[in-house]
Write a protein that holds these residues in place. Structure first.
Motif: not given
Length: 231
Positions: A170-172, A179-185
């Protein structure tokens, strides 16, 4: 002719909403940032990293627990969980605080509580066992209690990961993180299913993804609230 003395102007109390000239009160107010969240977003992944490393060291002799390594590693993860709960609710506010963000924070918190119960049981079993072989029967007794296995071991903990990922996505979408933050999580949440020895690597992914959040979370957040028309 009588002269009229103009009524003295009344200043609005500090922190109260002030009309913007259109007859309505602004519908948003600033929520101060906090240095606590800057620390929490960094400390939580580091504590998970510590748990993963201690877990590996604990298994070097061919078995894990009971003992100092077993207890200290679990305490490190419990400390991380204690930080994740306020982190989830800060992320909820950063995501706008609406229904989807609230549901995600509730989901993540429920999962954190399930993991907290699981790790507390692990520590208790460790204290009650003379050696590793004595731990298995105690775990079986605990899991035999109705509801414990699905809530604490099988299903409940997955809510922690689901809520965390949902909030970051949601934050992304809102542009609050890259946009790559959810991928790392997602990588952090996935690697333990490949091998639990990869938990430290996953914690590194989580730390990298949380660093921008740490900076963002320490800034004031605009919190929405209902607007009220003036009489």
């Amino acid at each position: 002719m009588r002269s009229r003395t103009p009524a003295p102007a009344v200043s609005a109390p500090a922190g109260s909403a002030v009309p913007d000239g259109s007859g309505s009160v602004p519908a948003a107010s600033a929520v101060p940032g906090s240095s606590f969240f800057r620390v929490a977003f960094v400390a939580a992944p580091l504590l998970v990293f510590a748990y993963g490393v201690i877990r590996i060291l604990d298994g070097l002799d061919g078995s894990r627990g009971p003992g100092l390594a077993w207890t200290s590693g679990h305490l490190a993860f419990i400390a991380a969980l204690a930080l994740f709960v306020p982190i989830f609710w800060r992320m909820r506010r950063m995501a706008g605080g609406k229904a989807l963000a609230t549901a995600s924070a509730v989901t993540g918190t429920a999962g954190a509580l399930a993991l907290l119960a699981q790790f507390a049981i692990d520590i208790a079993v460790g204290f009650m066992s003379a050696d590793h072989a004595a731990m298995s029967p105690l775990f079986e007794q605990v899991k035999a209690v109705p509801g414990v296995s699905p809530m604490v071991y099988d299903g409940g903990p997955f809510l922690f990961y689901l809520g965390q990922l949902a909030l970051v996505v949601q934050l992304a979408v809102l542009g609050r993180v890259k946009v790559w933050t959810p991928l790392l999580v997602l990588l952090d949440l996935s690697v333990p299913f490949v091998s639990k020895d990869l938990i430290p690597l996953g914690a590194v992914f989580l730390l990298v993804s949380f660093l921008p959040l740490a900076r963002e979370a320490a800034r004031p957040v605009r919190a929405a609230r209902p607007a009220h028309a003036l009489p």
